[in-house]
Design a protein around this motif. Structure first.
Motif, PDB file in Angstrom:
ATOM      1  N   VAL A  56       7.144  36.089  28.036  1.00 22.30           N
ATOM      2  CA  VAL A  56       8.169  34.779  27.273  1.00 22.30           C
ATOM      3  C   VAL A  56       7.017  34.306  26.157  1.00 22.30           C
ATOM      4  O   VAL A  56       5.907  34.500  26.041  1.00 22.30           O
ATOM      5  CB  VAL A  56       8.120  33.625  28.350  1.00 22.30           C
TER       6      VAL A  56
ATOM      7  N   HIS B 262      12.925  40.781  26.855  1.00 19.31           N
ATOM      8  CA  HIS B 262      13.259  41.697  27.702  1.00 19.31           C
ATOM      9  C   HIS B 262      12.133  42.792  27.325  1.00 19.31           C
ATOM     10  O   HIS B 262      11.283  42.607  26.366  1.00 19.31           O
ATOM     11  CB  HIS B 262      14.445  42.396  27.322  1.00 19.31           C
ATOM     12  N   GLY B 263      12.035  43.610  28.056  1.00 15.27           N
ATOM     13  CA  GLY B 263      10.861  44.623  28.168  1.00 15.27           C
ATOM     14  C   GLY B 263      10.511  45.140  26.774  1.00 15.27           C
ATOM     15  O   GLY B 263       9.293  45.000  26.236  1.00 15.27           O
ATOM     16  N   GLY B 264      11.420  45.596  26.077  1.00 16.61           N
ATOM     17  CA  GLY B 264      11.167  46.000  24.716  1.00 16.61           C
ATOM     18  C   GLY B 264      10.488  45.208  23.608  1.00 16.61           C
ATOM     19  O   GLY B 264       9.507  45.452  23.122  1.00 16.61           O
ATOM     20  N   ALA B 265      11.043  43.941  23.721  1.00 18.97           N
ATOM     21  CA  ALA B 265      10.725  42.850  22.755  1.00 18.97           C
ATOM     22  C   ALA B 265       9.035  42.605  23.164  1.00 18.97           C
ATOM     23  O   ALA B 265       8.335  42.266  22.408  1.00 18.97           O
ATOM     24  CB  ALA B 265      11.494  41.628  22.801  1.00 18.97           C
TER      25      ALA B 265
ATOM     26  N   ILE C 193       6.534  45.020  22.025  1.00 16.21           N
ATOM     27  CA  ILE C 193       6.110  44.953  20.684  1.00 16.21           C
ATOM     28  C   ILE C 193       5.363  43.469  20.326  1.00 16.21           C
ATOM     29  O   ILE C 193       4.242  43.838  19.854  1.00 16.21           O
ATOM     30  CB  ILE C 193       7.469  44.703  19.918  1.00 16.21           C
TER      31      ILE C 193
ATOM     32  N   PHE D  54       6.856  56.003  23.302  1.00 19.93           N
ATOM     33  CA  PHE D  54       7.987  56.291  23.642  1.00 19.93           C
ATOM     34  C   PHE D  54       8.780  57.310  22.889  1.00 19.93           C
ATOM     35  O   PHE D  54       9.661  56.987  22.095  1.00 19.93           O
ATOM     36  CB  PHE D  54       8.690  54.909  23.444  1.00 19.93           C
TER      37      PHE D  54
ATOM     38  N   ILE E  60      13.359  54.300  16.882  1.00 21.11           N
ATOM     39  CA  ILE E  60      12.429  53.178  17.387  1.00 21.11           C
ATOM     40  C   ILE E  60      11.961  52.405  16.489  1.00 21.11           C
ATOM     41  O   ILE E  60      11.837  51.107  16.734  1.00 21.11           O
ATOM     42  CB  ILE E  60      11.238  53.660  18.439  1.00 21.11           C
TER      43      ILE E  60
ATOM     44  N   ASP F 147      14.349  49.459  15.474  1.00 14.32           N
ATOM     45  CA  ASP F 147      14.459  48.596  16.489  1.00 14.32           C
ATOM     46  C   ASP F 147      13.161  47.612  16.108  1.00 14.32           C
ATOM     47  O   ASP F 147      13.213  46.539  16.404  1.00 14.32           O
ATOM     48  CB  ASP F 147      14.068  49.213  17.963  1.00 14.32           C
TER      49      ASP F 147
ATOM     50  N   MET G 196      12.852  43.767  15.470  1.00 14.83           N
ATOM     51  CA  MET G 196      12.632  42.570  16.108  1.00 14.83           C
ATOM     52  C   MET G 196      11.500  41.892  15.373  1.00 14.83           C
ATOM     53  O   MET G 196      11.482  40.609  15.580  1.00 14.83           O
ATOM     54  CB  MET G 196      11.782  43.253  17.318  1.00 14.83           C
TER      55      MET G 196
ATOM     56  N   MET H 235      17.421  47.660  21.405  1.00 10.98           N
ATOM     57  CA  MET H 235      16.153  47.385  22.081  1.00 10.98           C
ATOM     58  C   MET H 235      16.147  47.669  23.471  1.00 10.98           C
ATOM     59  O   MET H 235      15.432  47.767  24.199  1.00 10.98           O
ATOM     60  CB  MET H 235      15.574  45.811  21.969  1.00 10.98           C
ATOM     61  N   ALA H 236      17.550  47.884  23.975  1.00 10.49           N
ATOM     62  CA  ALA H 236      17.477  48.116  25.456  1.00 10.49           C
ATOM     63  C   ALA H 236      16.704  49.631  25.798  1.00 10.49           C
ATOM     64  O   ALA H 236      16.216  49.645  26.922  1.00 10.49           O
ATOM     65  CB  ALA H 236      18.868  48.088  25.956  1.00 10.49           C
TER      66      ALA H 236
ATOM     67  N   LEU I 281      13.960  50.559  25.100  1.00  9.36           N
ATOM     68  CA  LEU I 281      12.600  50.368  25.303  1.00  9.36           C
ATOM     69  C   LEU I 281      12.299  49.515  26.690  1.00  9.36           C
ATOM     70  O   LEU I 281      11.141  49.749  27.126  1.00  9.36           O
ATOM     71  CB  LEU I 281      11.943  49.442  24.301  1.00  9.36           C
ATOM     72  N   ASN I 282      13.493  49.130  27.351  1.00 13.71           N
ATOM     73  CA  ASN I 282      13.166  48.583  28.576  1.00 13.71           C
ATOM     74  C   ASN I 282      12.943  49.302  29.943  1.00 13.71           C
ATOM     75  O   ASN I 282      13.794  49.701  30.602  1.00 13.71           O
ATOM     76  CB  ASN I 282      14.525  47.601  28.860  1.00 13.71           C
ATOM     77  N   ASN I 283      11.957  50.290  29.639  1.00 23.41           N
ATOM     78  CA  ASN I 283      11.530  51.343  30.620  1.00 23.41           C
ATOM     79  C   ASN I 283      10.882  50.598  32.055  1.00 23.41           C
ATOM     80  O   ASN I 283       9.895  50.462  32.352  1.00 23.41           O
ATOM     81  CB  ASN I 283      10.559  52.124  30.069  1.00 23.41           C
TER      82      ASN I 283
ATOM     83  N   VAL J 165      11.191  48.114  33.111  1.00 26.54           N
ATOM     84  CA  VAL J 165      10.859  46.576  33.510  1.00 26.54           C
ATOM     85  C   VAL J 165      11.994  45.715  33.230  1.00 26.54           C
ATOM     86  O   VAL J 165      12.448  45.181  32.081  1.00 26.54           O
ATOM     87  CB  VAL J 165       9.890  46.131  32.114  1.00 26.54           C
ATOM     88  N   ALA J 166      12.784  45.519  34.314  1.00 27.13           N
ATOM     89  CA  ALA J 166      13.961  44.769  34.251  1.00 27.13           C
ATOM     90  C   ALA J 166      13.731  43.109  34.605  1.00 27.13           C
ATOM     91  O   ALA J 166      12.838  42.790  35.581  1.00 27.13           O
ATOM     92  CB  ALA J 166      14.854  45.240  35.180  1.00 27.13           C
ATOM     93  N   ALA J 167      14.124  42.368  33.755  1.00 27.57           N
ATOM     94  CA  ALA J 167      13.810  40.911  34.066  1.00 27.57           C
ATOM     95  C   ALA J 167      14.820  40.551  35.232  1.00 27.57           C
ATOM     96  O   ALA J 167      15.961  41.024  35.504  1.00 27.57           O
ATOM     97  CB  ALA J 167      14.203  40.038  32.924  1.00 27.57           C
TER      98      ALA J 167
ATOM     99  N   ILE K 278       7.052  27.087  34.445  1.00 31.07           N
ATOM    100  CA  ILE K 278       6.075  27.367  33.319  1.00 31.07           C
ATOM    101  C   ILE K 278       6.192  26.408  32.394  1.00 31.07           C
ATOM    102  O   ILE K 278       4.991  26.030  31.793  1.00 31.07           O
ATOM    103  CB  ILE K 278       6.677  28.774  32.850  1.00 31.07           C
TER     104      ILE K 278
END
Lengths: 94, 393
Positions: free
Chosen positions: A29, A40-43, A46, A67, A73, A76, A80, B1-2, B4-6, B8-10, B67
């Motif tokens: 966050v 989300h995971g990708g952001a 980075i 990756f 990539i 992306d 970002m 960007m999805a 990259l979301n390996n 790691v799901a929120a 938080i």
């Protein structure tokens, strides 16, 4: 827009902003006065490399190696950075 | 960007109390006419939670995902353990915010907050004129607030100013923004008065006209255009002049959790004004039970409880029927549509309130300030004055 981000650019998390991992939410966050953005995971992958020392280019290389299966990539990642700079989550240090 | 979301799901399906507001005391050196604190707050000034109880509450809420932490009141600085609370909040990983009138903020204390890891301080300001600042707060605090603003800036804190807007200062919005700019503010919240607690008692005296509101919005937009990104200005629109209600607290029991001075756990600031609900208390079953299991937190969660015209409304997901407290305080039915909505059968109550505020006799009635003496009267059930100012059906 994306042309604004150069590989040689170095960024840090903006003043009065904090970036951290949230265990309960299983996501990174960004926190700032009166607000929060859940990444989300990708952001998160980075932004956790944004430390005021590592350049955009180095981050791109590192994530490409991590990756290899992800097509394009680089676009992306640059996208970002563009978004994060536009939202004032990041400040340029060089 | 999805891509990259390996793995790691929120987890976004489970509701978490992301924002925790700690109303650590109802004691306050100011007597603001628009305060949203309960009018009977005096009942809760002698049974405040201890330092240890607050620290336990912070720990428990953090485990549940809280938080953003607001430390508010009353005036939180009237407690001498805010330094300890702030330091613990930092250790736990909160992004913490001290919400203060500035009274009681000294060099020594702000230094301790900085060392303890407090992230920002939100200072209330009232006007550019000493006269109105002192009138609406019923105190002489004008010069002090400027000094405190400089102190906050001097310690490298983001400068977050909160200005409650009402009839007496709405015409000065342009000057107020200029003052904020001169003080080096980073964020300014122009919060139009919402009518709960003391502000409901003084509604006819505080409410601006529609024309004043339009002019204030125009001045705010002109300022934004001139200043750009340097300063963020939030203009919180007063819902009486809107056609649809706000999604109050972003939904009942969705993201906000409030712990009050005496340990009550609430989904919104004024929830205790609702009838027939028993709110959990941190001294009893703990925060996790309060949030997940307590009947009060589940009462208006989601949309199953909605009545008509909300139930079949195609906009219900946008506002979840609006504010429960406003529905009850005005219509007498806590499950009614928020009367602000033009689809509500009670909208005429809002229109009547606007009319009341144009009535010279009502708007010139003396303001009832937030004082311990007045609060004692309300706590003892002396509601005569409140009823006088209701727009009854």
């Amino acid at each position: 827009m994306e042309k604004n981000i150069q590989h040689s650019d170095i960024y840090a998390i903006a003043l009065h902003h904090r970036f951290q991992w949230e265990e309960v939410q299983q996501s990174h966050v960004i926190l700032f006065p009166e607000g929060m953005v859940k990444l989300h995971g990708g952001a998160g992958e980075i932004l956790k490399r944004v430390d005021g020392k590592t350049s955009v280019g180095d981050i791109v290389e590192e994530l490409k190696a991590l990756f290899p299966e992800v097509a394009d990539i680089e676009a992306d990642i640059v996208g970002m950075f563009d978004l994060a700079v536009g939202k004032a989550w990041l400040r340029k240090v060089n | 960007m999805a891509q990259l979301n390996n793995g790691v799901a929120a987890n976004i399906t489970q509701k978490q109390p992301l924002w925790l507001l700690a109303e650590v005391t109802y004691r306050c050196p100011l007597h603001c006419a628009f305060c949203y604190n309960p009018t009977d707050y005096d009942k809760h000034t002698k049974n405040e939670l201890t330092t240890e109880q607050w620290i336990n509450a912070l720990r428990d809420a953090r485990k549940m995902g809280a938080i953003q932490l607001g430390i508010s009141g009353g005036e939180p600085l009237l407690r001498d353990d805010i330094e300890e609370i702030v330091a613990e909040a930092h250790k736990l990983g909160y992004y913490s915010n001290l919400i203060t009138s500035g009274v009681g903020l000294t060099e020594k204390r702000i230094q301790a907050f900085k060392e303890g890891g407090l992230d920002h301080i939100q200072l209330s300001m009232h006007d550019i004129t000493e006269e109105i600042n002192n009138f609406i707060t019923n105190t002489k605090t004008f010069e002090l607030k400027k000094k405190v603003a400089a102190m906050i800036k001097g310690h490298g804190y983001p400068m977050v100013l909160n200005v409650v807007i009402h009839r007496y200062n709405i015409g000065h919005v342009d000057k107020i923004l200029e003052m904020a700019e001169a003080l080096g503010a980073d964020y300014v919240e122009l919060a139009n008065t919402q009518y709960y607690g003391w502000s409901l008692v003084n509604r006819s005296q505080l409410m601006p006209t529609r024309e004043q509101l339009a002019e204030a919005e125009r001045m705010t937009n002109a300022f934004r255009e001139r200043v750009g990104n340097k300063m963020k200005v939030f203009f919180v629109v007063p819902d009486y002049f809107a056609e649809r209600p706000k999604k109050c607290m972003n939904g009942w029991g969705e993201v906000f959790m409030i712990v009050t001075a005496n340990g009550d756990v609430l989904p919104c600031h004024s929830a205790r004004s609702l009838p027939g609900l028993t709110f959990p208390n941190v001294r009893e079953n703990g925060l996790e039970w309060a949030w997940k299991e307590s009947p009060a937190f589940n009462k208006y969660r989601g949309m199953d409880w909605l009545k008509e015209p909300c139930r079949s409304c195609d906009e219900k997901e946008k506002d979840l029927g609006g504010c429960r407290c406003q529905a009850y305080l005005l219509s007498g039915d806590a499950e009614a549509a928020d009367p602000v909505c033009t689809k509500s059968p009670h909208r005429h109550l809002i229109d009547a309130a606007i009319k009341d505020s144009e009535n010279p006799l009502l708007r010139e009635q003396p303001i009832i300030f937030r004082t311990d003496k007045n609060s004692k009267k309300y706590a003892e059930g002396d509601r005569e004055r409140v009823d006088q100012f209701h727009s009854l059906p």
